[in-house]
Motif scaffolding. Structure first.
Motif, PDB file in Angstrom:
ATOM      1  N   UNK A 225       1.310  -5.474 -18.151  1.00 64.95           N
ATOM      2  CA  UNK A 225       0.551  -6.660 -17.768  1.00 64.95           C
ATOM      3  C   UNK A 225      -0.447  -6.288 -16.678  1.00 64.95           C
ATOM      4  N   UNK A 226      -1.571  -6.991 -16.649  1.00 61.62           N
ATOM      5  CA  UNK A 226      -2.511  -6.851 -15.543  1.00 61.62           C
ATOM      6  C   UNK A 226      -2.298  -8.055 -14.628  1.00 61.62           C
ATOM      7  N   UNK A 227      -1.839  -7.802 -13.429  1.00 64.46           N
ATOM      8  CA  UNK A 227      -1.487  -8.865 -12.488  1.00 64.46           C
ATOM      9  C   UNK A 227      -2.488  -8.912 -11.343  1.00 64.46           C
ATOM     10  N   UNK A 228      -2.905 -10.127 -10.997  1.00 59.86           N
ATOM     11  CA  UNK A 228      -3.789 -10.340  -9.834  1.00 59.86           C
ATOM     12  C   UNK A 228      -2.986 -11.001  -8.724  1.00 59.86           C
ATOM     13  N   UNK A 229      -3.111 -10.438  -7.517  1.00 59.89           N
ATOM     14  CA  UNK A 229      -2.421 -10.982  -6.352  1.00 59.89           C
ATOM     15  C   UNK A 229      -3.443 -11.208  -5.246  1.00 59.89           C
ATOM     16  N   UNK A 230      -3.388 -12.370  -4.607  1.00 55.95           N
ATOM     17  CA  UNK A 230      -4.305 -12.699  -3.527  1.00 55.95           C
ATOM     18  C   UNK A 230      -3.478 -13.179  -2.327  1.00 55.95           C
ATOM     19  N   UNK A 231      -3.638 -12.470  -1.220  1.00 56.32           N
ATOM     20  CA  UNK A 231      -2.923 -12.841  -0.010  1.00 56.32           C
ATOM     21  C   UNK A 231      -3.871 -13.008   1.169  1.00 56.32           C
ATOM     22  N   UNK A 232      -3.447 -13.842   2.151  1.00 57.05           N
ATOM     23  CA  UNK A 232      -4.223 -14.052   3.368  1.00 57.05           C
ATOM     24  C   UNK A 232      -3.367 -13.618   4.559  1.00 57.05           C
ATOM     25  N   UNK A 233      -3.943 -12.799   5.427  1.00 56.59           N
ATOM     26  CA  UNK A 233      -3.179 -12.237   6.527  1.00 56.59           C
ATOM     27  C   UNK A 233      -2.860 -13.306   7.573  1.00 56.59           C
TER      28      UNK A 233
ATOM     29  N   UNK B 284       3.652  -7.555   0.038  1.00 57.26           N
ATOM     30  CA  UNK B 284       2.576  -8.064   0.891  1.00 57.26           C
ATOM     31  C   UNK B 284       3.103  -9.055   1.919  1.00 57.26           C
ATOM     32  N   UNK B 285       4.091  -9.857   1.547  1.00 57.29           N
ATOM     33  CA  UNK B 285       4.698 -10.775   2.512  1.00 57.29           C
ATOM     34  C   UNK B 285       5.301  -9.986   3.677  1.00 57.29           C
ATOM     35  N   UNK B 286       5.931  -8.861   3.358  1.00 63.28           N
ATOM     36  CA  UNK B 286       6.545  -8.050   4.412  1.00 63.28           C
ATOM     37  C   UNK B 286       5.508  -7.398   5.310  1.00 63.28           C
ATOM     38  N   UNK B 287       4.269  -7.289   4.792  1.00 63.58           N
ATOM     39  CA  UNK B 287       3.183  -6.683   5.576  1.00 63.58           C
ATOM     40  C   UNK B 287       2.361  -7.731   6.318  1.00 63.58           C
ATOM     41  N   UNK B 288       2.818  -8.977   6.296  1.00 71.12           N
ATOM     42  CA  UNK B 288       2.171 -10.010   7.098  1.00 71.12           C
ATOM     43  C   UNK B 288       1.190 -10.886   6.360  1.00 71.12           C
ATOM     44  N   UNK B 289       1.272 -10.952   5.028  1.00 69.00           N
ATOM     45  CA  UNK B 289       0.357 -11.780   4.246  1.00 69.00           C
ATOM     46  C   UNK B 289       1.073 -13.010   3.694  1.00 69.00           C
ATOM     47  N   UNK B 290       0.331 -14.072   3.633  1.00 70.77           N
ATOM     48  CA  UNK B 290       0.766 -15.270   2.923  1.00 70.77           C
ATOM     49  C   UNK B 290       0.195 -15.161   1.514  1.00 70.77           C
ATOM     50  N   UNK B 291       1.034 -14.877   0.527  1.00 72.04           N
ATOM     51  CA  UNK B 291       0.558 -14.681  -0.842  1.00 72.04           C
ATOM     52  C   UNK B 291       0.296 -16.033  -1.490  1.00 72.04           C
ATOM     53  N   UNK B 292      -0.962 -16.295  -1.811  1.00 71.63           N
ATOM     54  CA  UNK B 292      -1.365 -17.585  -2.386  1.00 71.63           C
ATOM     55  C   UNK B 292      -1.418 -17.546  -3.909  1.00 71.63           C
ATOM     56  N   UNK B 293      -1.682 -16.356  -4.477  1.00 69.58           N
ATOM     57  CA  UNK B 293      -1.841 -16.255  -5.934  1.00 69.58           C
ATOM     58  C   UNK B 293      -1.120 -15.012  -6.432  1.00 69.58           C
TER      59      UNK B 293
ATOM     60  N   UNK C  58      -7.055  -4.990   8.023  1.00 67.75           N
ATOM     61  CA  UNK C  58      -7.566  -6.338   7.766  1.00 67.75           C
ATOM     62  C   UNK C  58      -7.323  -7.242   8.972  1.00 67.75           C
ATOM     63  N   UNK C  59      -8.339  -7.987   9.343  1.00 65.60           N
ATOM     64  CA  UNK C  59      -8.248  -8.883  10.477  1.00 65.60           C
ATOM     65  C   UNK C  59      -7.348 -10.088  10.154  1.00 65.60           C
ATOM     66  N   UNK C  60      -6.822 -10.736  11.192  1.00 66.96           N
ATOM     67  CA  UNK C  60      -6.067 -11.979  10.963  1.00 66.96           C
ATOM     68  C   UNK C  60      -6.911 -12.985  10.179  1.00 66.96           C
ATOM     69  N   UNK C  61      -6.296 -13.657   9.237  1.00 66.46           N
ATOM     70  CA  UNK C  61      -6.934 -14.608   8.323  1.00 66.46           C
ATOM     71  C   UNK C  61      -7.830 -13.914   7.301  1.00 66.46           C
ATOM     72  N   UNK C  62      -7.803 -12.577   7.280  1.00 66.76           N
ATOM     73  CA  UNK C  62      -8.535 -11.835   6.261  1.00 66.76           C
ATOM     74  C   UNK C  62      -7.769 -11.845   4.940  1.00 66.76           C
ATOM     75  N   UNK C  63      -8.425 -11.366   3.902  1.00 68.27           N
ATOM     76  CA  UNK C  63      -7.887 -11.468   2.551  1.00 68.27           C
ATOM     77  C   UNK C  63      -7.617 -10.088   1.940  1.00 68.27           C
ATOM     78  N   UNK C  64      -6.651 -10.060   1.031  1.00 67.49           N
ATOM     79  CA  UNK C  64      -6.472  -8.902   0.173  1.00 67.49           C
ATOM     80  C   UNK C  64      -6.335  -9.414  -1.261  1.00 67.49           C
ATOM     81  N   UNK C  65      -7.099  -8.823  -2.152  1.00 66.16           N
ATOM     82  CA  UNK C  65      -6.995  -9.129  -3.575  1.00 66.16           C
ATOM     83  C   UNK C  65      -6.770  -7.820  -4.302  1.00 66.16           C
ATOM     84  N   UNK C  66      -5.718  -7.786  -5.091  1.00 64.49           N
ATOM     85  CA  UNK C  66      -5.469  -6.587  -5.884  1.00 64.49           C
ATOM     86  C   UNK C  66      -5.181  -6.975  -7.324  1.00 64.49           C
ATOM     87  N   UNK C  67      -5.621  -6.120  -8.225  1.00 62.78           N
ATOM     88  CA  UNK C  67      -5.221  -6.224  -9.624  1.00 62.78           C
ATOM     89  C   UNK C  67      -4.598  -4.882  -9.983  1.00 62.78           C
ATOM     90  N   UNK C  68      -3.517  -4.936 -10.737  1.00 64.71           N
ATOM     91  CA  UNK C  68      -2.863  -3.677 -11.071  1.00 64.71           C
ATOM     92  C   UNK C  68      -2.164  -3.790 -12.414  1.00 64.71           C
TER      93      UNK C  68
END
Length: 320
Positions: free
Chosen positions: A310-318, A245-254, A198-208
């Motif tokens: 639980x089904x959890x949604x996480x959204x982070x920005x690199x 995700x924080x340890x992988x360089x993401x700012x977790x917003x949600x 993922x590029x800088x300022x790119x997003x990751x959204x996961x549900x699990x």
């Protein structure tokens, strides 16, 4: 199924009513009374557990996708949307929309299935989507559909193995992973590869699907669900993904619980499916397939309703 609708007077309850009772965990007589109060004094009916299932696959994980299962699940979750999971394409688009990507951007979908969600994301948002699917059978069908629609370049679907997947660094503006990580043993190594792609300022959204507490790892109901899901499935504990995700360089917003939404998608899918069944559908193979699929969802939904899963949604920005 040796009797028909004319035999109601002898206490027989139609399979669709027995199925509804089994699904809801109530006595079949309650379904009959709700439909026709004047039948409240009807003799006892067969237990819903007596619905016979022929296919041996019910004893273990639902791994393979023969044509019978593929057709059944497409009908269950939305034939016209070309999906085999709850929420249809609506959920996929809703998850990606906050990324604010455009036709200038690319998305990596690591839970593509048949590709219906990926194709709808491209249609509505213009994003080029690379679809990857763990199951080779689903990936093959998905690739064929994309090609038939002239989308094999804009929405290609291919199979992958999480522990062997190779992703070009900084090549995507976003990544979507739906209800997949809990069945990947080496989650951290896998997410590390995704993060690098993922590029800088790119997003990751996961549900699990995640366990509410550590103690539920040995819960019998959880075990019954996982036995029919995947041999290597081992859900993580709620709250685990944000620090990873924080340890992988993401700012977790949600980091949000989407269990109620997911539960409603499942119930809506099954309710519409059962309401749409006709007597012509009810041959032995169809009923067996229905019960095998339903068994999995009953176990999962009961664990979800009990608050154990639980089904959890996480959204982070690199971060740059």
């Amino acid at each position: 199924m040796a009797k028909n609708a004319k035999d109601k007077d002898d206490g027989y309850i139609p399979l669709m009513d027995r199925f509804k009772a089994w699904w809801e965990g109530i006595e079949p007589e309650a379904v009959v009374r709700a439909k026709s109060p004047d039948q409240a004094t009807q003799p006892p009916a067969p237990s819903p557990a007596a619905i016979e299932v022929d296919i041996q696959e019910s004893e273990g994980p639902l791994k393979s996708w023969p044509e019978s299962r593929l057709s059944f699940c497409r009908r269950l979750w939305g034939e016209e949307f070309e999906v085999v999971r709850p929420g249809g394409t609506e959920f996929a688009v809703r998850l990606v929309r906050p990324m604010a990507l455009t036709s200038e951007n690319s998305l990596l979908d690591l839970s593509a299935g048949l590709g219906g969600g990926a194709r709808q994301i491209h249609k509505e948002l213009g994003i080029w989507v690379t679809g990857l699917e763990r199951n080779p059978e689903l990936a093959q069908h998905g690739a064929a559909i994309s090609k038939a629609k002239g989308l094999d370049r804009k929405v290609p679907i291919t199979a992958y193995e999480p522990n062997k997947v190779s992703l070009k660094p900084a090549s995507f503006d976003g990544a979507l992973i739906r209800e997949t990580l809990y069945a990947i043993p080496e989650r951290e190594a896998f997410l590390t590869k995704v993060a690098e792609a993922i590029r800088p300022f790119g997003h990751i959204v996961l549900t699990d699907l995640m366990l509410a507490k550590e103690v539920y790892r040995t819960d019998r109901a959880i075990g019954a669900w996982l036995k029919r899901d995947a041999a290597d499935a081992a859900p993580d504990i709620v709250g685990s993904y944000a620090p990873l995700l924080e340890s992988l360089g993401f700012d977790v917003r949600v980091e949000e619980d989407e269990s109620d939404v997911y539960h409603s998608y499942v119930l809506q899918g099954w309710a519409a499916f059962v309401d749409g069944m006709s007597r012509d559908d009810l041959d032995r193979d169809f009923v067996s397939r229905m019960m095998i699929e339903a068994e999995y969802w009953v176990y999962l939904m009961r664990a979800l309703q009990a608050g154990k899963v639980r089904l959890i949604r996480v959204h982070g920005i690199k971060k740059p």
